[in-house]
Design a protein around this motif. Structure first.
Motif, PDB file in Angstrom:
ATOM      1  N   ILE A 163       0.834  -1.204   0.000  1.00  0.00           N
ATOM      2  CA  ILE A 163       0.000   0.000   0.000  1.00  0.00           C
ATOM      3  C   ILE A 163       0.866   1.251   0.000  1.00  0.00           C
ATOM      4  O   ILE A 163       0.521   2.269  -0.607  1.00  0.00           O
ATOM      5  CB  ILE A 163      -0.935  -0.016   1.230  1.00  0.00           C
ATOM      6  N   ASP A 164       2.020   1.191   0.665  1.00  0.00           N
ATOM      7  CA  ASP A 164       2.932   2.329   0.745  1.00  0.00           C
ATOM      8  C   ASP A 164       3.704   2.441  -0.563  1.00  0.00           C
ATOM      9  O   ASP A 164       4.557   1.614  -0.869  1.00  0.00           O
ATOM     10  CB  ASP A 164       3.902   2.132   1.915  1.00  0.00           C
ATOM     11  N   ASN A 165       3.423   3.465  -1.345  1.00  0.00           N
ATOM     12  CA  ASN A 165       4.027   3.596  -2.673  1.00  0.00           C
ATOM     13  C   ASN A 165       5.539   3.763  -2.638  1.00  0.00           C
ATOM     14  O   ASN A 165       6.211   3.535  -3.642  1.00  0.00           O
ATOM     15  CB  ASN A 165       3.411   4.777  -3.419  1.00  0.00           C
ATOM     16  N   ARG A 166       6.112   4.143  -1.504  1.00  0.00           N
ATOM     17  CA  ARG A 166       7.571   4.241  -1.429  1.00  0.00           C
ATOM     18  C   ARG A 166       8.217   2.884  -1.685  1.00  0.00           C
ATOM     19  O   ARG A 166       9.273   2.785  -2.293  1.00  0.00           O
ATOM     20  CB  ARG A 166       7.989   4.752  -0.051  1.00  0.00           C
ATOM     21  N   PHE A 167       7.568   1.826  -1.195  1.00  0.00           N
ATOM     22  CA  PHE A 167       8.080   0.477  -1.390  1.00  0.00           C
ATOM     23  C   PHE A 167       7.575  -0.104  -2.701  1.00  0.00           C
ATOM     24  O   PHE A 167       8.301  -0.741  -3.432  1.00  0.00           O
ATOM     25  CB  PHE A 167       7.656  -0.423  -0.221  1.00  0.00           C
ATOM     26  N   PHE A 172       9.734  -3.404  -4.002  1.00  0.00           N
ATOM     27  CA  PHE A 172       9.885  -4.088  -2.714  1.00  0.00           C
ATOM     28  C   PHE A 172       9.004  -5.336  -2.649  1.00  0.00           C
ATOM     29  O   PHE A 172       9.443  -6.417  -2.249  1.00  0.00           O
ATOM     30  CB  PHE A 172       9.515  -3.111  -1.597  1.00  0.00           C
ATOM     31  N   VAL A 173       7.750  -5.191  -3.059  1.00  0.00           N
ATOM     32  CA  VAL A 173       6.806  -6.304  -2.973  1.00  0.00           C
ATOM     33  C   VAL A 173       7.182  -7.409  -3.954  1.00  0.00           C
ATOM     34  O   VAL A 173       7.083  -8.596  -3.640  1.00  0.00           O
ATOM     35  CB  VAL A 173       5.375  -5.803  -3.217  1.00  0.00           C
ATOM     36  N   LEU A 174       7.623  -7.030  -5.156  1.00  0.00           N
ATOM     37  CA  LEU A 174       8.009  -8.032  -6.150  1.00  0.00           C
ATOM     38  C   LEU A 174       9.215  -8.837  -5.669  1.00  0.00           C
ATOM     39  O   LEU A 174       9.283 -10.053  -5.885  1.00  0.00           O
ATOM     40  CB  LEU A 174       8.319  -7.356  -7.487  1.00  0.00           C
ATOM     41  N   GLU A 175      10.172  -8.174  -5.016  1.00  0.00           N
ATOM     42  CA  GLU A 175      11.321  -8.898  -4.469  1.00  0.00           C
ATOM     43  C   GLU A 175      10.883  -9.862  -3.375  1.00  0.00           C
ATOM     44  O   GLU A 175      11.353 -11.008  -3.308  1.00  0.00           O
ATOM     45  CB  GLU A 175      12.337  -7.906  -3.908  1.00  0.00           C
ATOM     46  N   ARG A 176       9.976  -9.409  -2.540  1.00  0.00           N
ATOM     47  CA  ARG A 176       9.483 -10.261  -1.456  1.00  0.00           C
ATOM     48  C   ARG A 176       8.732 -11.470  -2.022  1.00  0.00           C
ATOM     49  O   ARG A 176       8.850 -12.580  -1.518  1.00  0.00           O
ATOM     50  CB  ARG A 176       8.581  -9.435  -0.540  1.00  0.00           C
TER      51      ARG A 176
END
Length: 316
Positions: A163-167, A172-176
């Motif tokens: 939800i946080d666009n900074r990540f 960030f989410v794709l790496e996770r």
């Protein structure tokens, strides 16, 4: 709520002779019948359709759809049973889509005869938005991608980060997700999957280094996996990697051609596994690569000419 569309098609049919043999006449003989279908998500019923007779040849050749809405972040189970007339049971195919029609993202498909029970999951809303365009398997809990998406939907940090666009904007989410798919493939010797991936995630099985919220180095310990599996193509989502060390484990299958998309790689070590097949020529796109270690596998063929154009100081 997430839109999920159910499609029924490809109906098996009774001819008049079969119906006459069962009931003794052919008056009002059904031509085919839908299977009974029941869908429950997190112990709540969202769809229940009993067997329904389709009385004409034309109706048996059509497909039928219904869209339901289920909670994001839920696990759903589909139960199906065939329509039986005496000794003869009729089946049809059932397809499930994420979206409001049968041209949407496919989730699962099967029939009552071969797949009386099917399961699927709908990740949290933000994760669905980020991941569904990249891999349709995120809804299928029988796949590594579906297992990973379901895990991320329930760990708290992934949804917050999404939800946080900074990540979100920095991948960030794709790496996770890539790391979660990797874990689903080989089950790393670690239970530490809740923390932020740059601070303790996956220890002691592997170690990561980061820069500005992105992973730049991923290095596995020797013997870090607990089951035989492959190197997932999703590692290509970790676009800022410059160091990838997967040595001394039991990885099987081929070297993913998608690793050639990691154009920032300086070091790639895959030696000491059970990899097979050819060395992909796509690795020739790694124009910054200085160390490439592929020894002690079961690779075949010659080294692609593209590899010799790289600035390698070590090749083994």
């Amino acid at each position: 709520m997430a839109p999920v569309t159910i499609e029924l098609k490809d109906f098996e049919s009774l001819d008049s002779d079969e119906w006459n043999a069962i009931v003794g006449n052919d008056d009002g003989a059904p031509i085919c019948s839908t299977v009974a279908i029941n869908i429950r998500c997190d112990d709540k019923t969202y769809m229940h359709v009993p067997q329904h007779i389709l009385p004409t040849e034309t109706s048996c050749k059509q497909s039928y759809t219904e869209t339901i809405h289920v909670p994001f972040g839920s696990r759903c189970d589909i139960s199906m049973s065939m329509a039986c007339f005496g000794p003869i049971c009729l089946d049809n195919n059932v397809s499930v889509y994420y979206g409001s029609d049968a041209t949407s993202v496919p989730i699962r498909s099967g029939s009552a005869k071969s797949d009386a029970q099917l399961s699927f999951g709908v990740p949290s809303k933000c994760l669905t938005e980020v991941l569904s365009d990249r891999n349709f398997s995120i809804f299928d809990l029988s796949t590594e991608q579906g297992t990973a998406a379901n895990a991320l939907s329930n760990d708290g940090l992934s949804e917050f980060s999404c939800i946080d666009n900074r990540f979100r904007n920095q991948g960030f989410v794709l790496e996770r997700f890539a790391l979660a798919v990797f874990n689903a493939s080989v089950h790393f010797n670690s239970s530490n999957w809740e923390p932020y991936q740059c601070h303790g995630f996956g220890i002691p099985a592997f170690h990561v280094s980061c820069s500005f919220f992105s992973i730049t180095s991923l290095e596995l310990e020797v013997g870090a996996v607990t089951q035989i599996g492959t190197i997932p193509t999703e590692l290509a989502l970790m676009t800022r990697l410059n160091n990838l060390v997967l040595r001394g484990n039991t990885f099987t299958g081929t070297i993913p051609t998608e690793l050639g998309l990691l154009t920032g790689l300086v070091r790639l070590e895959l030696w000491g596994n059970n990899l097979s097949g050819n060395i992909p020529s796509e690795l020739g796109a790694l124009t910054r690569l200085s160390a490439l270690a592929l020894a002690d596998n079961h690779l075949t063929g010659s080294i692609p000419k593209e590899i010799f154009g790289l600035p390698l100081t070590g090749l083994w």
